[in-house]
Motif scaffolding. Structure first.
Motif, PDB file in Angstrom:
ATOM      1  N   PRO A 125     -21.189   8.265  20.045  1.00 26.63           N
ATOM      2  CA  PRO A 125     -20.246   7.051  20.160  1.00 26.63           C
ATOM      3  C   PRO A 125     -20.583   6.297  18.860  1.00 26.63           C
ATOM      4  O   PRO A 125     -21.678   5.794  18.699  1.00 26.63           O
ATOM      5  CB  PRO A 125     -21.500   5.809  21.462  1.00 26.63           C
ATOM      6  N   SER A 126     -19.017   5.403  18.944  1.00 20.52           N
ATOM      7  CA  SER A 126     -19.127   4.514  17.310  1.00 20.52           C
ATOM      8  C   SER A 126     -19.801   3.851  17.514  1.00 20.52           C
ATOM      9  O   SER A 126     -20.814   2.905  16.364  1.00 20.52           O
ATOM     10  CB  SER A 126     -17.712   3.991  16.946  1.00 20.52           C
ATOM     11  N   THR A 127     -20.219   2.728  18.410  1.00 19.49           N
ATOM     12  CA  THR A 127     -21.380   2.026  18.652  1.00 19.49           C
ATOM     13  C   THR A 127     -22.829   1.871  18.091  1.00 19.49           C
ATOM     14  O   THR A 127     -23.165   0.932  17.714  1.00 19.49           O
ATOM     15  CB  THR A 127     -21.835   1.521  20.208  1.00 19.49           C
ATOM     16  N   ILE A 128     -23.315   3.333  18.068  1.00 21.66           N
ATOM     17  CA  ILE A 128     -24.802   3.728  17.974  1.00 21.66           C
ATOM     18  C   ILE A 128     -24.456   3.441  17.083  1.00 21.66           C
ATOM     19  O   ILE A 128     -25.575   3.420  16.084  1.00 21.66           O
ATOM     20  CB  ILE A 128     -24.692   4.762  18.721  1.00 21.66           C
ATOM     21  N   TYR A 129     -23.354   4.235  15.741  1.00 21.63           N
ATOM     22  CA  TYR A 129     -22.919   4.874  14.645  1.00 21.63           C
ATOM     23  C   TYR A 129     -23.337   3.237  13.618  1.00 21.63           C
ATOM     24  O   TYR A 129     -23.866   3.176  12.679  1.00 21.63           O
ATOM     25  CB  TYR A 129     -22.233   5.462  14.087  1.00 21.63           C
ATOM     26  N   PHE A 130     -22.335   2.091  14.323  1.00 23.17           N
ATOM     27  CA  PHE A 130     -22.722   1.487  14.084  1.00 23.17           C
ATOM     28  C   PHE A 130     -24.403   0.572  13.191  1.00 23.17           C
ATOM     29  O   PHE A 130     -24.085  -0.038  12.891  1.00 23.17           O
ATOM     30  CB  PHE A 130     -21.726  -0.218  14.577  1.00 23.17           C
ATOM     31  N   LEU A 131     -24.907   0.803  14.970  1.00 20.12           N
ATOM     32  CA  LEU A 131     -25.873   0.420  15.027  1.00 20.12           C
ATOM     33  C   LEU A 131     -27.193  -0.098  14.049  1.00 20.12           C
ATOM     34  O   LEU A 131     -28.104   0.207  13.022  1.00 20.12           O
ATOM     35  CB  LEU A 131     -26.696   0.066  16.710  1.00 20.12           C
ATOM     36  N   PHE A 132     -27.101   1.669  13.450  1.00 21.66           N
ATOM     37  CA  PHE A 132     -27.518   2.695  12.376  1.00 21.66           C
ATOM     38  C   PHE A 132     -27.798   2.234  11.429  1.00 21.66           C
ATOM     39  O   PHE A 132     -27.637   1.856  10.431  1.00 21.66           O
ATOM     40  CB  PHE A 132     -27.349   4.180  12.767  1.00 21.66           C
ATOM     41  N   GLN A 133     -25.728   2.012  10.972  1.00 22.48           N
ATOM     42  CA  GLN A 133     -25.507   1.337   9.067  1.00 22.48           C
ATOM     43  C   GLN A 133     -25.895  -0.026   9.615  1.00 22.48           C
ATOM     44  O   GLN A 133     -26.221  -0.004   8.353  1.00 22.48           O
ATOM     45  CB  GLN A 133     -24.134   2.250   9.131  1.00 22.48           C
TER      46      GLN A 133
END
Length: 454
Positions: A125-133
């Motif tokens: 999910p893009s939500t989780i990738y955002f949080l990681f970055q």
């Protein structure tokens, strides 16, 4: 095989309840496992902020401990909002129609509004990738605070957070990770020796130079006085927390469970960190006759910083060599900056700067062609291929990124210094930032005892 599949489905049904009532496919199972691993990695990297709190508090004086803790939470909060509004879009935004401009900066996805679930064909999910970055951006910001320690106004943290998270970090991250021109050249920086660590360290350097040394650090003849931190146990515990968090930092950058490659990345990370700690202790013991604890702690962190760029590109023996060199390098780097009358209370310039440069260049020496093809970035280094090409690309990325961060940081902080001033007064610095900036003490009971004795 069947048993593993059943156990995986049970675990995923607990994390993603909707899946318990759906027909799972291999694709959805892979996506769920990837999402779970990236989320865990985000949590590990976010918890590294606790390590930075303990590191900065333990390495500075008691009168500033509460300030260190509070401003870290504040700046992570503010930085998160800025990164959501602007930083992520400038790093990964893809709405820019001009390919030439996209080499320099991303555009789009401002005030990021992700899909509520992964889209068909997505690996996570893009939500989780955002949080990681986001967590990476906040680490770079916290590294920069090393140059502000014990003498900067709280207002300067506010202003610099806004600008660092919007116009400094996103540019470097886009160039190497967001499809920018260095990425096109094949620059290898798996988890951020340059993007995160060198960027934060050079911002810290600009702040240190413009703020000038703390009161009492240097004598008129140029000799340095040692200003001891108030809690070496805090500093040691901080290194352990950061070390553990680094597995989210490096292994999490695989952004997939896949064939288990993230385990190889974690393996190299451990070797690099271990070698750095051992090398720093031994070199300090050899040179000074004493096994210096602070040097050992710096060595462990320097090993982690150095292996961050190359953890996915090198063989295990090379990870050990990279860590060993980082441990020795950080020991002499600390002495060099002190000789140059640069007051670096948290050793950010040496741990994150010098080791970050070495770690980035090390790819050009030790990267293997097989692993470069596995990751899909650049090519093998000098030892494996006999070619200087990758080393040149790594050198190019260090020089160009370093020049941009230094120029932008000096410009922003220089304007701040002229317009608002960003160092506290001499009186405020002497009584400590806990009291002068916040009206309270990080250790109220201890300070009461001191006041009573006075």
């Amino acid at each position: 095989m069947v048993k593993k599949l059943v156990l995986s489905l049970v675990a995923l049904s607990l994390v993603f309840p909707a899946m318990a009532f759906a027909d799972p496919t291999t694709t959805s199972l892979d996506m769920g496992l990837n999402a779970l691993w990236i989320l865990v990695s985000f949590i590990l990297v976010l918890l590294m902020q606790g390590g930075f709190i303990l590191l900065e508090a333990g390495s500075t004086r008691m009168k500033n401990a509460g300030h260190v803790a509070g401003k870290t939470i504040f700046t992570v909060g503010l930085g998160s909002l800025v990164y959501w509004a602007v930083g992520y879009g400038l790093t990964f935004g893809s709405d820019n129609a001009e390919a030439g401009i996209n080499k320099i900066i991303g555009w789009g996805s401002f005030f990021f509004e992700p899909a509520i679930t992964a889209l068909e064909g997505d690996s996570y999910p893009s939500t989780i990738y955002f949080l990681f970055q986001l967590a990476f951006a906040m680490i770079a910001l916290s590294i920069a605070w090393g140059g502000f320690a014990e003498r900067a106004k709280l207002s300067s943290y506010l202003v610099f957070t806004l600008l660092f998270t919007s116009v400094i970090y996103p540019v470097i991250a886009h160039w190497i990770w967001g499809g920018g021109w260095l990425a096109a050249d094949g620059a290898q920086d798996y988890a951020g020796s340059t993007v995160v660590h060198l960027t934060g360290a050079l911002a810290a350097f600009a702040a240190t130079v413009l703020l000038k040394p703390r009161i009492g650090k240097f004598n008129k003849d140029g000799s340095a006085n040692e200003i001891l931190g108030h809690n070496q146990v805090f500093s040691a515990l901080s290194v352990l927390l950061l070390w553990v968090g680094w597995f989210g930092f490096n292994a999490g950058s695989a952004v997939s469970v896949g064939d288990g490659f993230f385990g190889y990345v974690a393996f190299n990370t451990q070797l690099g960190a271990a070698a750095g700690a051992v090398a720093a202790l031994l070199i300090s013991w050899l040179v000074t006759g004493k096994a210096d604890i602070t040097a050992t702690l710096n060595g462990g962190l320097a090993g982690l910083v150095a292996i961050t760029a190359s953890c996915a590109f090198v063989d295990p023996w090379a990870a050990v060599v990279i860590g060993l060199v980082a441990g020795v390098l950080v020991f002499y780097s600390v002495k060099f900056f002190e000789k140059m009358k640069v007051d670096d209370p948290i050793y950010a310039l040496s741990v994150h700067g010098a080791a970050g440069i070495w770690g980035t260049l090390a790819n050009g020496i030790f990267a293997t062609q097989v692993l470069a093809e596995k990751v899909g970035v650049g090519q093998g280094g000098l030892i494996d291929t006999g070619s200087w090409h990758q080393l040149w690309i790594q050198f190019e990325s260090v020089v160009v990124c370093g020049a941009y961060v230094l120029a932008a940081s000096f410009l922003i902080l220089g304007v701040m210094k002229m317009v608002m001033g960003f160092r506290v007064t001499e009186e405020q610095e002497i009584i400590g930032l806990d009291l002068s900036e916040h009206g309270t003490f990080g250790y109220p009971e201890q300070m009461k005892k001191v006041q009573q004795n006075l």
